[in-house]
Design a protein around this motif. Sequence first.
Motif, PDB file in Angstrom:
ATOM      1  N   LYS A  68       0.824  -1.222   0.000  1.00  0.00           N
ATOM      2  CA  LYS A  68       0.000   0.000   0.000  1.00  0.00           C
ATOM      3  C   LYS A  68       0.852   1.264   0.000  1.00  0.00           C
ATOM      4  O   LYS A  68       0.586   2.217  -0.736  1.00  0.00           O
ATOM      5  CB  LYS A  68      -0.937  -0.025   1.200  1.00  0.00           C
ATOM      6  N   ASN A  69       1.899   1.267   0.826  1.00  0.00           N
ATOM      7  CA  ASN A  69       2.745   2.462   0.900  1.00  0.00           C
ATOM      8  C   ASN A  69       3.484   2.727  -0.405  1.00  0.00           C
ATOM      9  O   ASN A  69       3.780   3.872  -0.741  1.00  0.00           O
ATOM     10  CB  ASN A  69       3.753   2.320   2.042  1.00  0.00           C
ATOM     11  N   ILE A 117      11.755  -7.962   6.561  1.00  0.00           N
ATOM     12  CA  ILE A 117      11.825  -6.772   7.402  1.00  0.00           C
ATOM     13  C   ILE A 117      10.520  -5.997   7.252  1.00  0.00           C
ATOM     14  O   ILE A 117      10.223  -5.461   6.169  1.00  0.00           O
ATOM     15  CB  ILE A 117      13.024  -5.880   7.013  1.00  0.00           C
ATOM     16  N   SER A 118       9.774  -5.960   8.321  1.00  0.00           N
ATOM     17  CA  SER A 118       8.511  -5.221   8.282  1.00  0.00           C
ATOM     18  C   SER A 118       8.786  -3.721   8.273  1.00  0.00           C
ATOM     19  O   SER A 118       9.885  -3.274   8.625  1.00  0.00           O
ATOM     20  CB  SER A 118       7.650  -5.580   9.496  1.00  0.00           C
ATOM     21  N   LEU A 123      11.550   1.140  10.306  1.00  0.00           N
ATOM     22  CA  LEU A 123      11.519   2.466  10.912  1.00  0.00           C
ATOM     23  C   LEU A 123      12.378   2.516  12.170  1.00  0.00           C
ATOM     24  O   LEU A 123      13.112   3.488  12.405  1.00  0.00           O
ATOM     25  CB  LEU A 123      10.073   2.854  11.245  1.00  0.00           C
ATOM     26  N   GLU A 124      12.334   1.445  12.972  1.00  0.00           N
ATOM     27  CA  GLU A 124      13.160   1.387  14.169  1.00  0.00           C
ATOM     28  C   GLU A 124      14.649   1.390  13.807  1.00  0.00           C
ATOM     29  O   GLU A 124      15.454   2.069  14.456  1.00  0.00           O
ATOM     30  CB  GLU A 124      12.820   0.135  14.980  1.00  0.00           C
ATOM     31  N   LEU A 149       7.235   3.881   5.143  1.00  0.00           N
ATOM     32  CA  LEU A 149       8.093   2.825   4.606  1.00  0.00           C
ATOM     33  C   LEU A 149       7.276   1.617   4.165  1.00  0.00           C
ATOM     34  O   LEU A 149       6.159   1.397   4.638  1.00  0.00           O
ATOM     35  CB  LEU A 149       9.129   2.405   5.658  1.00  0.00           C
ATOM     36  N   SER A 150       7.872   0.848   3.276  1.00  0.00           N
ATOM     37  CA  SER A 150       7.234  -0.386   2.809  1.00  0.00           C
ATOM     38  C   SER A 150       7.901  -1.583   3.462  1.00  0.00           C
ATOM     39  O   SER A 150       9.058  -1.504   3.901  1.00  0.00           O
ATOM     40  CB  SER A 150       7.349  -0.506   1.290  1.00  0.00           C
TER      41      SER A 150
END
Length: 330
Positions: A68-69, A117-118, A123-124, A149-150
Amino acid sequence: MKLSSMRYLTKEGIKNIWVNRLMTIASIGVLVACMVLIGLAMLISFNVDLALGNLEKQNVVMVFFNDKNSVIYADENPVDADKVTDDMYLIHNEQEAREVIAEIEKIANVEKGVEYISKEKALENLKESVLAGKEQYFDFLDEEGGNPLSDGAKITLSSMENFEKTVEKISKVKGIDSVQSQADIAKTINSIKSGVSVAGTWIIAILLVISLVIVSNTIRVTMYNRKLQISIMKAVGATDAFIRIPFVVEGVVIGIISALLSECVVYFCYRLAIDTIMGTLGTTQIVEFGDVAWLLLGIFAIIGVIAGIIGSVVMISKYLRKEGSEFSAI
């Protein structure tokens, strides 16, 4: 040929080494120098391969899925979030992402265990690295729908040799939106490997030729010292093989002695160099001498034996053809 004859000829070859000991020592010295340079060149090559291998493992390929992103934040023709529908993208959840990963792992040169990687984990990771110390300014990205992010995957390649072709195949997998790679590093790694390989080959080839010349000269001195004896042996019917064997034995023994001495010299030189490097740079990423000791000794022995055989056979055969039959007509 009888066993007693072989024993006699072998003793003669060993005796020649002692009789011409000064030339033998000189030959062994030059052979050892050549073998030491070959050994050090090989050890340098091994360490370069180790360093490049570690660099290859760090040069991973990142892929981002068509989720979606990727539609909302597309570089071209982005779509408003409230207008995005499920049929606009292919990856809707982790299960579908892992199905794409399974397809990626089927590609040659891709190591198994591609890491999913989710977007939350991505993001982390971003906060911990690029934005270290300023995480609080980006807390709004943790809100529902705020993370731009995707989902993605981290891929490690088995080899850099087919890097570009592998990346191209990965990018064609259905469900992949984009691929990030460091192709320039891959090219640099391949260039260094090629350069080290070519340089090492030329060094070894040149030193092998020098080794052959040195052994040949030693055999030549021995041969001319026994010129009259060889001619008499030819006159009484001795075969070329009978005359040639002592010289071959002499060359082989010189080669083996040189190989053993070279192993010792290479060990001490390498140990000294490694202690200095480790003390200065503090690195532990080196090839241990014990891991390659038998390989080097085997190579040295092969070089020494081949140089001894070829050098002696060439010189004595040449002599027997031209001058060795001076008394054959008597």
